[in-house]
Every structure is written in C-alpha cells, then in structure tokens.
Motif scaffolding. Sequence first.
Motif, PDB file in Angstrom:
ATOM      1  N   ASP A 358       0.792  -1.237  -0.049  1.00 41.79           N
ATOM      2  CA  ASP A 358      -0.031   0.042  -0.132  1.00 41.79           C
ATOM      3  C   ASP A 358       0.877   1.325   0.114  1.00 41.79           C
ATOM      4  N   ARG A 359       2.026   1.254  -0.254  1.00 41.29           N
ATOM      5  CA  ARG A 359       2.995   2.379  -0.229  1.00 41.29           C
ATOM      6  C   ARG A 359       4.290   2.248  -0.986  1.00 41.29           C
ATOM      7  N   GLY A 360       5.041   3.243  -1.469  1.00 37.47           N
ATOM      8  CA  GLY A 360       6.208   3.176  -1.955  1.00 37.47           C
ATOM      9  C   GLY A 360       6.280   3.691  -3.384  1.00 37.47           C
ATOM     10  N   ARG A 361       5.031   4.102  -3.759  1.00 40.76           N
ATOM     11  CA  ARG A 361       4.939   4.812  -4.945  1.00 40.76           C
ATOM     12  C   ARG A 361       4.078   5.854  -5.025  1.00 40.76           C
ATOM     13  N   LEU A 362       4.020   7.091  -5.722  1.00 40.75           N
ATOM     14  CA  LEU A 362       3.075   8.065  -5.722  1.00 40.75           C
ATOM     15  C   LEU A 362       2.096   7.536  -6.842  1.00 40.75           C
ATOM     16  N   VAL A 363       1.119   6.903  -6.317  1.00 43.87           N
ATOM     17  CA  VAL A 363      -0.135   6.548  -7.230  1.00 43.87           C
ATOM     18  C   VAL A 363      -1.389   6.656  -6.465  1.00 43.87           C
ATOM     19  N   ALA A 364      -2.517   6.833  -7.232  1.00 40.30           N
ATOM     20  CA  ALA A 364      -3.557   6.961  -6.490  1.00 40.30           C
ATOM     21  C   ALA A 364      -3.911   5.592  -5.849  1.00 40.30           C
ATOM     22  N   GLY A 365      -4.634   5.695  -4.838  1.00 38.88           N
ATOM     23  CA  GLY A 365      -4.971   4.638  -3.912  1.00 38.88           C
ATOM     24  C   GLY A 365      -3.912   4.258  -2.799  1.00 38.88           C
ATOM     25  N   GLN A 366      -2.656   4.711  -2.978  1.00 35.77           N
ATOM     26  CA  GLN A 366      -1.723   4.381  -2.062  1.00 35.77           C
ATOM     27  C   GLN A 366      -1.790   5.257  -0.680  1.00 35.77           C
TER      28      GLN A 366
END
Length: 403
Positions: A358-366
Amino acid sequence: MGLTLWRNAGLVTLDGSAPWGLIGRGALLVDDAALQWVGPEADLPRGLSIDGEVDLGGRLVTPGLVDCHTHLVYGGDRAREFELRLQGATYEEIARAGGGIRSTVASTRAASGEELFEAARRRALALMAEGVTTLEIKSGYGLALEHEARMLRTARRLGRELSLTVRATCLAAHALPPEFDGRADDYIDAVCTWLPVLQAEGLVDAVDAFCDRIGFTPSQTRRVFEAARALGLPVKLHAEQLSDQGGAQLAAQYGALSCDHLEYLNDDGVAAMARAGAVAVLLPGAFYFLRETRLPPVERLRAAGVPIAVATDHNPGSSPTLSPLLMLNMACTLFRLTPEETLRGMTVTAARALGLVDRGRLVAGQRADFAVWDLEHPCELAYRFGGGNPCRRVIVAGTQRKS
Ligand code: NIG
Ligand code: FE
C-alpha cells in the motif's frame, strides 16, 4: 481533514514507464490518509471542492522512504570493537570471543525500559529526518523471552508515539545467549516456544534468523521457519553475509519475504529467490563497515529478475549509520546500483520486503506517505553524501509531520 491539494512539485512517482516515473509540474490530491489523484497539475480534475492547498514551490516529492532492515533497539555501543577490528581482529573472531552481538545483548538486558525506548526514539528521529516513513525493527539483542518481548514492545511503542509505521520482526535466532552455551539446539527449541507467546501479544509481524557460521545452521534455521509457518508468520533471513550456507534456498522454500546481505549468495540461491519472489535486501553500510570485499551478485540478481531493496541495517556492530541517504549513495558507489534502482530499493521494493503493497509509489490509492526535497533532480538523492539533509517536509498518512 478532507481533501488537500499539494501542488507545484516535481513528482517522483516510480510508476509508469518514464525514468523515475517523473512528472514535471505535478500535483497530489490527498483524501485523508490516501492519495486520491496524482498527475500533471494541468490535468487536475475540475470542480473539486478542496479544503486545503499547499504550494511546494517546484520542490521534488518522492514516496516516503522505507527502511526495511534495522536493529534499532539496543543498549550500549560497540565503538571499542571498531577499534579492535582496525587493529586486525575480525568481526567473526570478536563474536567467537564472546564480544560482538553478545556484548550488545548484555547492555540491552542491563538497560531500563525507558533507556531502551529513549535511545531508540532518538535513532528513529534521525532516520525520519531523512524522509523515512516506514521502519522495520528487529529484536535479537534480548535472546530470552522476557528481553525479546521488551525489545518488540519498544518497537511497537515507537510506532504508536512517532509519526511513522513500524514493523516488528522477531530475530530471537540471532546469536546464542551465554546461558545456552554449547546447546544451540536447545536454544532453538526455546525460541520455537517463544514465538506463539510473542505473537499472542501482537508483537510480531515477521520472523528472521541469522544463518551463518557464527549464527545458526540451516537445519536450526529451518526449525525456526517451521514454527513461524505454523503461526502463519512470514519469514526473512540474514543469509550469506559471511559465508555461503545455502540460506537463501532454504528461505525461498518458506516463501521468504526477503533474504538480506547476500554477499556470498550463489547461483542456486539467486534462482531460488527469483522463483519464490523473495526480495534481495542489500546492506551497503554493513559491507562498508566490516570492510567486506566480496560483492553481492547484483548483475545476477538483476538478470534473474530478483527485486532489489536497500536498507540501513542500523545496528551497533556492523552498521552504526543513521543515514538512509548515505546508503543510497553507497549502494551506487559500492554495489553499482543505479540511482533510480536505489530509490526504488528504499521505497516500493523495501515495502515489498515487509509484505506491504500500500506504499512506496505516488499512485492513486496508495497511502499518502511522501517526502519533499530541496533538490532539482532525484539523482541528487544518491549523489550527495554526508550531511546537508535536503529533506524539507515529511507527510505521513496525509498529515505533515511536525519537525
Ligand atoms: O545485520 N549479522 C547479523 N546481524 C547484524 C549485526 C548485528 C551486530 O553485530 O550486532 C547485521 O549485520
Ligand atoms: Fe541485520
């Protein structure tokens, strides 16, 4: 909290096919704790009702850093041992003479709960200042049920009191405590009885072991993994750090989240990790500080498609660093990772080494965990070393951390 717009930023999303997933003039929409929308500012959806807006002045934004391998909770230090090593003693010789991990076990057992917490809190704050938002902490300096529990409770308390996520790993199979001298198998039996007790108290997210000549044998490690499996706990391993024990193959059989260190990893180990989807956690701090000369097989890991993470391995004996950024630099200079590989290795891949998607990228939903840097290009994260922290703000689950 509602909807917050973070705008006018260079976004290092680590998503998509562009190098670094870079978005030049980007914006992040954060709905409470999660990223709701990420993209070029010009493409922002119209008609939003925004509750707050922050202009980041063109600064860089990366995902919050994930330090997926630390031994942050301990008493004392090992500066004297460093001196001895410089005079010619090896890490292994010091350990065999009763120093090394055992000396930290003695000072950890002797420290009060408050002392342990306070020292670990200061270390965590140093990591957090360089953008860490998720931190793994191992036990392994208690080596008795009561002391392992105390270390893991300290890790949990850090997670409650500081603005970050803490994952706690039980590393009771780290070294043989003096009261079990000559009885390593009995100690492993004891560890296997402790695991359910520690898990019942909610203290364990994963189980680790040190499989090496001065740690435990593969068959002892296997017994720890069996006990973890019976409890449904994921495993990871300090593998192939000082010698090739076939630890990575063993860990892969148990679906390990990660195998860590890996300087002595052989081709079968690489293949087994690739099949199991285990992350290779590389620890340049320990490589450097122990003056290791054997390099982890980075080319072969890449060729086999094994995901590579990078961590500090903060501990008093082999890696007393509190600088994740220095580790990015060293992963490039010592291990020949690319700057982009190192950042992925301390964000999205490190999260995977902890079983977190659920983490580690800048993407919608994270999760909205991100760091704001006073830098022009993400290459600079790995380029600079030793001081001048460029981290300006850290946002954890949508909330800006107070400095
Ligand atoms: O990750 N190799 C085993 N464990 C630690 C060192 C622990 C210590 O020396 O205190 C490591 O290098
Ligand atoms: Fe370690």
